[in-house]
Design a protein around this motif. Structure first.
Motif, PDB file in Angstrom:
ATOM      1  N   LYS A 186      11.300   5.641   7.764  1.00 11.01           N
ATOM      2  CA  LYS A 186      11.230   4.913   6.499  1.00 11.01           C
ATOM      3  C   LYS A 186      10.645   3.520   6.703  1.00 11.01           C
ATOM      4  CE  LYS A 186      15.277   7.276   4.558  1.00 11.01           C
ATOM      5  NZ  LYS A 186      16.701   7.125   4.183  1.00 11.01           N
ATOM      6  N   PRO A 222       7.790   1.101   7.524  1.00  8.91           N
ATOM      7  CA  PRO A 222       6.325   1.145   7.599  1.00  8.91           C
ATOM      8  C   PRO A 222       5.856   0.830   9.019  1.00  8.91           C
ATOM      9  CG  PRO A 222       7.030  -0.082   5.663  1.00  8.91           C
ATOM     10  CD  PRO A 222       8.262   0.176   6.483  1.00  8.91           C
ATOM     11  N   TRP A 236       4.811  -1.115   1.421  1.00 10.37           N
ATOM     12  CA  TRP A 236       4.806  -0.260   0.240  1.00 10.37           C
ATOM     13  C   TRP A 236       3.752  -0.754  -0.747  1.00 10.37           C
ATOM     14  CZ3 TRP A 236       9.654  -1.204   2.567  1.00 10.37           C
ATOM     15  CH2 TRP A 236      10.314  -0.059   3.005  1.00 10.37           C
ATOM     16  N   ASN A 237       3.271   0.124  -1.607  1.00  4.29           N
ATOM     17  CA  ASN A 237       2.285  -0.336  -2.581  1.00  4.29           C
ATOM     18  C   ASN A 237       2.999  -0.939  -3.791  1.00  4.29           C
ATOM     19  OD1 ASN A 237       2.911   1.783  -4.496  1.00  4.29           O
ATOM     20  ND2 ASN A 237       1.648   3.192  -3.304  1.00  4.29           N
ATOM     21  N   GLN A 245       5.140   1.441  -5.991  1.00  7.80           N
ATOM     22  CA  GLN A 245       6.420   1.799  -5.373  1.00  7.80           C
ATOM     23  C   GLN A 245       7.407   0.643  -5.461  1.00  7.80           C
ATOM     24  OE1 GLN A 245       4.615   2.820  -1.568  1.00  7.80           O
ATOM     25  NE2 GLN A 245       5.331   4.927  -1.762  1.00  7.80           N
ATOM     26  N   ALA A 246       6.905  -0.577  -5.198  1.00  6.43           N
ATOM     27  CA  ALA A 246       7.763  -1.757  -5.245  1.00  6.43           C
ATOM     28  C   ALA A 246       8.330  -1.959  -6.646  1.00  6.43           C
ATOM     29  CB  ALA A 246       6.981  -2.994  -4.803  1.00  6.43           C
ATOM     30  N   LEU A 300      13.979   2.611  -1.902  1.00  7.64           N
ATOM     31  CA  LEU A 300      12.744   3.135  -1.332  1.00  7.64           C
ATOM     32  C   LEU A 300      13.031   4.069  -0.166  1.00  7.64           C
ATOM     33  CD1 LEU A 300      10.652  -0.127  -1.479  1.00  7.64           C
ATOM     34  CD2 LEU A 300      10.030   2.018  -2.599  1.00  7.64           C
TER      35      LEU A 300
END
Length: 201
Positions: free
Chosen positions: A111, A113, A166-167, A170-171, A199
């Motif tokens: 999870k 990145p 995250w993009n 998603q955020a 997330l």
């Protein structure tokens, strides 16, 4: 080795704070939650780790000594540098990280990145026998945070999540879910932690 740093907070950024000690300002890199918990003009007391490279000296700061110890421990894994180690602690709190490593929970580790399946398996293999349970440490109770306007909470959390990999969609989705569930009483650090959990589902 600089193990702790206590001083006046001169600046707070998304991933760093500047702490003035004896007239000298130290830039300290931190997780978004740790940085967001600081206030300009207030006093910061951080557990720190100094990373020495040929061309730089970089100071990393943490809310607890256990976070700092884990930060240093995960860097003993091949391929894990200080930035990735910091990202791990931004996404997973120490108990969750310890449990994931001890139980071989590759899914939880990925999870973060920057950590793929092979990297997660390597972390489990190299750290499973090295990560011990943290010593019990008494924690001082914190005062209840003052509610902030939604934009003042949303914007820094959104930037922090995007900075972690995250993009924006998603955020925003994670922030919306937390605000709908927990309401306006959620502080920036609490909102960030809850969004990271969202997330991670």
């Amino acid at each position: 080795m600089i193990s702790t740093l206590t001083g006046s907070v001169a600046h707070v950024g998304l991933d760093r704070v500047v702490v003035e000690v004896g007239g000298v300002g130290f830039t300290v890199f931190a997780t978004p939650a740790t940085a967001a918990a600081q206030r300009v003009g207030g006093e910061a007391r951080l557990s720190t780790s100094l990373v020495v490279r040929e061309d730089s000296l970089t100071l990393f700061g943490f809310a607890t000594g256990d976070e700092r110890d884990l930060f240093e421990k995960v860097q003993t894994v091949s391929g894990v540098g200080p930035r990735l180690a910091l990202a791990m602690l931004a996404v997973l709190d120490p108990p969750t990280l310890r449990l994931a490593v001890a139980s071989g929970d590759v899914r939880t580790l990925t999870k973060v990145p920057g950590i793929g399946k092979k990297g997660a398996e390597r972390i489990v293999l190299e750290l499973r026998d090295k990560i011990a349970e943290p010593e019990a440490v008494g924690a001082a109770s914190a005062a209840a945070p003052t509610p902030q306007p939604e934009a003042a909470r949303r914007d820094p959390v959104r930037e922090a999540l995007v900075g972690l990999g995250w993009n924006a969609r998603q955020a925003d989705g994670a922030i919306d879910a937390v605000l709908a569930r927990d309401g306006e009483q959620t502080s920036v650090p609490a909102l960030l932690k809850a969004a990271l959990r969202e997330l991670g589902r």
